[in-house]
Design an enzyme around this catalytic site. Structure first.
Site: not given
Length: 251
Positions: A73, A201, A43
């Site tokens: 991401e 997450h 990410h």
């Protein structure tokens, strides 16, 4: 079996805190893949606090060599700036198997909420179309129990990623029933619309098994912070093996 995509952002955090190339992000990713991980997630953020554009290019070469998936991401609305070409431009360069769109602002320490489709759908739709034209599978980051999955499907997304932070927090308190129920409801609604279900997450060895058992249709989890933290004690290869055993079990 649910696929494990290892997020190696935290490896880059450690490297960047000192400068140089240690620990080596590509070497860490290769170790994860050799241990059986099914893919790599990164990410990159515009401030380059961890994964940088050059890392993305190098990791794209690794996953192509290993014939596994790269999950890229990022916030598709964040403008380009020095060192960061913008999320769609980066996807254009590396053509990740999956592009996961996340509505995080520059100031966020980490992603902490999903899209508000009532507000964002009109802006998201052309970006989803552009990513699909590049050959990327598109996944959208969503809150468990949130509304608008029908809009996600209508704009052409193929998957959602359920934000599991609240579930992980509830699990740590010993009261995950309601949070897990929200995740299950969202997963079932997504599947009824023809959307695949990913999650990520704060998933860890402590809470992943319960989550996986509750959502048998779970296609992929992307795990970074907990996995890297646990690997400090047990080693990276062993930690990946531990996660794979959890994902493959039905206890």
């Amino acid at each position: 079996m649910t696929a494990l995509s290892v997020n190696v952002n935290k490896i880059a955090v450690i490297r960047n805190s000192r400068g140089g190339n240690e620990p080596d992000v590509v070497r860490a990713a290769r170790t994860c893949l050799q241990a059986g991980a099914h893919g790599i997630t990164v990410h990159p953020r515009p401030d380059q606090r961890h994964i940088r554009t050059d890392d993305v290019l190098a990791l794209a070469g690794l996953v192509a060599q290993q014939q596994v998936e790269l999950n890229l991401e990022g916030n598709p609305f964040a403008p380009a700036r020095a060192g960061y070409p913008g999320f769609l431009a980066l996807c254009e360069q590396v053509r990740p198997a999956q592009a996961t769109l996340v509505p995080d602002s520059d100031g966020q320490i980490t992603s902490d909420h999903g899209f508000d489709f009532a507000r964002d759908a009109a802006r998201l739709a052309p970006l989803v179309a552009a990513l699909k034209a590049m050959g990327c599978r598109v996944s959208l980051f969503v809150d468990a129990g949130g509304a608008g999955l029908d809009q996600a499907r209508a704009m052409g997304a193929e998957r959602i990623e359920i934000y599991t932070g609240p579930y992980a927090e509830a699990h740590a308190r010993g009261d995950a029933v309601a949070a897990l129920r929200d995740c299950v409801t969202t997963a079932e609604q997504a599947r009824s619309l023809g959307l695949g279900v990913n999650a990520g997450h704060d998933l860890s060895q402590a809470n992943l098994g319960e989550f996986r058992n509750a959502i048998p249709q779970l296609l992929e989890v992307s795990i970074g912070h907990a996995l890297v933290s646990e690997a400090l004690y047990a080693g990276l290869e062993q930690t990946v093996h531990n996660y794979l055993r959890i994902l493959d079990s039905r206890v």
